[in-house]
Design an enzyme around this catalytic site. Structure first.
Site, PDB file in Angstrom:
ATOM      1  N   HIS A  57      -0.576 -10.306  -4.596  1.00 51.22           N
ATOM      2  CA  HIS A  57       0.397  -9.990  -5.651  1.00 51.22           C
ATOM      3  C   HIS A  57       0.702 -11.234  -6.462  1.00 51.22           C
ATOM      4  O   HIS A  57       0.615 -12.352  -5.969  1.00 51.22           O
ATOM      5  CB  HIS A  57       1.677  -9.400  -5.056  1.00 51.22           C
ATOM      6  CG  HIS A  57       2.312 -10.250  -3.997  1.00 51.22           C
ATOM      7  ND1 HIS A  57       1.855 -10.263  -2.702  1.00 51.22           N
ATOM      8  CD2 HIS A  57       3.342 -11.121  -4.046  1.00 51.22           C
ATOM      9  CE1 HIS A  57       2.587 -11.093  -1.983  1.00 51.22           C
ATOM     10  NE2 HIS A  57       3.500 -11.644  -2.778  1.00 51.22           N
ATOM     11  N   HIS A 115       3.725 -12.827  -8.956  1.00 46.65           N
ATOM     12  CA  HIS A 115       5.116 -12.730  -9.397  1.00 46.65           C
ATOM     13  C   HIS A 115       5.183 -13.092 -10.883  1.00 46.65           C
ATOM     14  O   HIS A 115       4.623 -14.124 -11.295  1.00 46.65           O
ATOM     15  CB  HIS A 115       5.999 -13.736  -8.647  1.00 46.65           C
ATOM     16  CG  HIS A 115       6.027 -13.579  -7.157  1.00 46.65           C
ATOM     17  ND1 HIS A 115       7.113 -13.065  -6.474  1.00 46.65           N
ATOM     18  CD2 HIS A 115       5.107 -13.883  -6.202  1.00 46.65           C
ATOM     19  CE1 HIS A 115       6.870 -13.064  -5.172  1.00 46.65           C
ATOM     20  NE2 HIS A 115       5.656 -13.564  -4.972  1.00 46.65           N
ATOM     21  N   ASP A 159      10.595  -6.682  -8.225  1.00 45.11           N
ATOM     22  CA  ASP A 159      10.783  -7.235  -6.881  1.00 45.11           C
ATOM     23  C   ASP A 159      12.148  -6.769  -6.363  1.00 45.11           C
ATOM     24  O   ASP A 159      13.107  -6.640  -7.113  1.00 45.11           O
ATOM     25  CB  ASP A 159      10.738  -8.776  -6.938  1.00 45.11           C
ATOM     26  CG  ASP A 159      10.538  -9.392  -5.571  1.00 45.11           C
ATOM     27  OD1 ASP A 159       9.457  -9.988  -5.347  1.00 45.11           O
ATOM     28  OD2 ASP A 159      11.448  -9.290  -4.718  1.00 45.11           O
ATOM     29  N   CYS A 209       0.849  -1.203   0.000  1.00 43.41           N
ATOM     30  CA  CYS A 209       0.000   0.000   0.000  1.00 43.41           C
ATOM     31  C   CYS A 209       0.880   1.248   0.000  1.00 43.41           C
ATOM     32  O   CYS A 209       0.564   2.240  -0.665  1.00 43.41           O
ATOM     33  CB  CYS A 209      -0.936   0.011   1.203  1.00 43.41           C
ATOM     34  SG  CYS A 209      -2.376  -1.064   1.004  1.00 43.41           S
ATOM     35  N   GLY A 235       3.665 -19.797   1.229  1.00 48.95           N
ATOM     36  CA  GLY A 235       4.874 -18.978   1.324  1.00 48.95           C
ATOM     37  C   GLY A 235       4.619 -17.494   1.134  1.00 48.95           C
ATOM     38  O   GLY A 235       5.522 -16.749   0.752  1.00 48.95           O
ATOM     39  N   HIS A 265      -0.653  -8.585   0.950  1.00 42.03           N
ATOM     40  CA  HIS A 265      -1.363  -7.732  -0.036  1.00 42.03           C
ATOM     41  C   HIS A 265      -1.236  -8.514  -1.339  1.00 42.03           C
ATOM     42  O   HIS A 265      -0.100  -8.760  -1.807  1.00 42.03           O
ATOM     43  CB  HIS A 265      -0.683  -6.357  -0.116  1.00 42.03           C
ATOM     44  CG  HIS A 265      -1.314  -5.395  -1.074  1.00 42.03           C
ATOM     45  ND1 HIS A 265      -1.617  -4.083  -0.739  1.00 42.03           N
ATOM     46  CD2 HIS A 265      -1.683  -5.534  -2.377  1.00 42.03           C
ATOM     47  CE1 HIS A 265      -2.140  -3.468  -1.781  1.00 42.03           C
ATOM     48  NE2 HIS A 265      -2.183  -4.335  -2.807  1.00 42.03           N
ATOM     49  N   ASN A 323       1.528 -16.671  -4.255  1.00 38.93           N
ATOM     50  CA  ASN A 323       1.658 -17.391  -2.998  1.00 38.93           C
ATOM     51  C   ASN A 323       0.503 -16.973  -2.094  1.00 38.93           C
ATOM     52  O   ASN A 323       0.274 -15.777  -1.897  1.00 38.93           O
ATOM     53  CB  ASN A 323       2.990 -17.042  -2.327  1.00 38.93           C
ATOM     54  CG  ASN A 323       4.186 -17.494  -3.149  1.00 38.93           C
ATOM     55  OD1 ASN A 323       4.133 -18.538  -3.797  1.00 38.93           O
ATOM     56  ND2 ASN A 323       5.250 -16.712  -3.143  1.00 38.93           N
TER      57      ASN A 323
HETATM   58  P1  5GP Z   1       5.525 -13.394  -1.237  1.00 38.19           P
HETATM   59  O1  5GP Z   1       6.470 -14.325  -0.560  1.00 38.19           O
HETATM   60  O2  5GP Z   1       4.645 -12.657  -0.257  1.00 38.19           O
HETATM   61  O3  5GP Z   1       4.762 -14.044  -2.351  1.00 38.19           O
HETATM   62  O4  5GP Z   1       6.434 -12.337  -1.978  1.00 38.19           O
HETATM   63  C1  5GP Z   1       6.705 -11.071  -1.477  1.00 38.19           C
HETATM   64  C2  5GP Z   1       7.747 -10.478  -2.379  1.00 38.19           C
HETATM   65  O5  5GP Z   1       7.857  -9.091  -2.075  1.00 38.19           O
HETATM   66  C3  5GP Z   1       9.151 -11.088  -2.205  1.00 38.19           C
HETATM   67  O6  5GP Z   1       9.593 -11.619  -3.443  1.00 38.19           O
HETATM   68  C4  5GP Z   1       9.996  -9.901  -1.742  1.00 38.19           C
HETATM   69  O7  5GP Z   1      11.314  -9.909  -2.275  1.00 38.19           O
HETATM   70  C5  5GP Z   1       9.195  -8.705  -2.220  1.00 38.19           C
HETATM   71  N1  5GP Z   1       9.369  -7.496  -1.420  1.00 38.19           N
HETATM   72  C6  5GP Z   1       9.358  -7.402  -0.066  1.00 38.19           C
HETATM   73  N2  5GP Z   1       9.507  -6.124   0.319  1.00 38.19           N
HETATM   74  C7  5GP Z   1       9.620  -5.383  -0.822  1.00 38.19           C
HETATM   75  C8  5GP Z   1       9.805  -3.989  -1.064  1.00 38.19           C
HETATM   76  O8  5GP Z   1       9.884  -3.154  -0.167  1.00 38.19           O
HETATM   77  N3  5GP Z   1       9.895  -3.605  -2.368  1.00 38.19           N
HETATM   78  C9  5GP Z   1       9.787  -4.498  -3.402  1.00 38.19           C
HETATM   79  N4  5GP Z   1       9.893  -4.020  -4.639  1.00 38.19           N
HETATM   80  N5  5GP Z   1       9.617  -5.826  -3.200  1.00 38.19           N
HETATM   81  C10 5GP Z   1       9.528  -6.264  -1.927  1.00 38.19           C
HETATM   82 ZN    ZN Z   2      -1.789  -3.295   1.205  1.00 32.14          ZN
END
Ligand code: 5GP
Ligand code: ZN
Length: 114
Positions: A99, A101, A29, A6, A92, A97, A86
């Site tokens: 998202h 990949h 990322d 957010c 994982g 929020h 995920n």
């Molecule tokens: P999840 O594991 O929740 O599917 O993936 C979260 C992703 O967010 C991870 O790949 C992580 O590297 C990325 N991420 C975490 N914090 C930040 C941030 O502050 N900026 C960006 N651009 N990516 C982030």
């Molecule tokens: Zn959010």
């Protein structure tokens, strides 16, 4: 709300954006699990896949079209790519929020990797 994504939407945290519209945003990322690693999110705070409703259908649909567009712009549309969502602890999910990949730019490993 204390949500990293957010804050990225509002510009309170920096990000390398590659796409933005009224409803969604895509940005690099911070860590690269593949040479190309982009995150696509709805601007609306939806905690996870479990929380999407019919009212979010436009944003989710737009994410798919944006993925296709960005994949072409980053020249991975012919070599191929993977979309990952995920969800929850076992999935994982680290950031609560929604998202997706976009991973590409190299041959990816097996999908069921633990
Ligand atoms: P999840 O594991 O929740 O599917 O993936 C979260 C992703 O967010 C991870 O790949 C992580 O590297 C990325 N991420 C975490 N914090 C930040 C941030 O502050 N900026 C960006 N651009 N990516 C982030
Ligand atoms: Zn959010």
């Amino acid at each position: 709300m204390d949500c990293i994504f957010c804050k990225i939407v509002k510009g309170e945290l920096p990000s390398k954006k590659v796409f933005e519209s009224e409803q969604i945003v895509a940005f690099h990322d911070i860590q690269h699990d593949a040479p190309v690693h982009i995150l696509f999110i709805p601007k609306k705070h939806i905690p996870s896949m479990n929380d999407i409703t019919a009212e979010d259908a436009d944003a989710i649909s737009e994410i798919h079209l944006a993925i296709k567009k960005v994949a072409k712009e980053l020249d991975i549309h012919e070599s191929g790519y993977r979309i990952v969502n995920n969800c929850g602890n076992d999935g994982g999910q680290l950031i609560p929020h929604l998202h997706y990949h976009l991973l590409g730019g190299d041959k990816l490993g097996p999908l069921n990797a633990k």
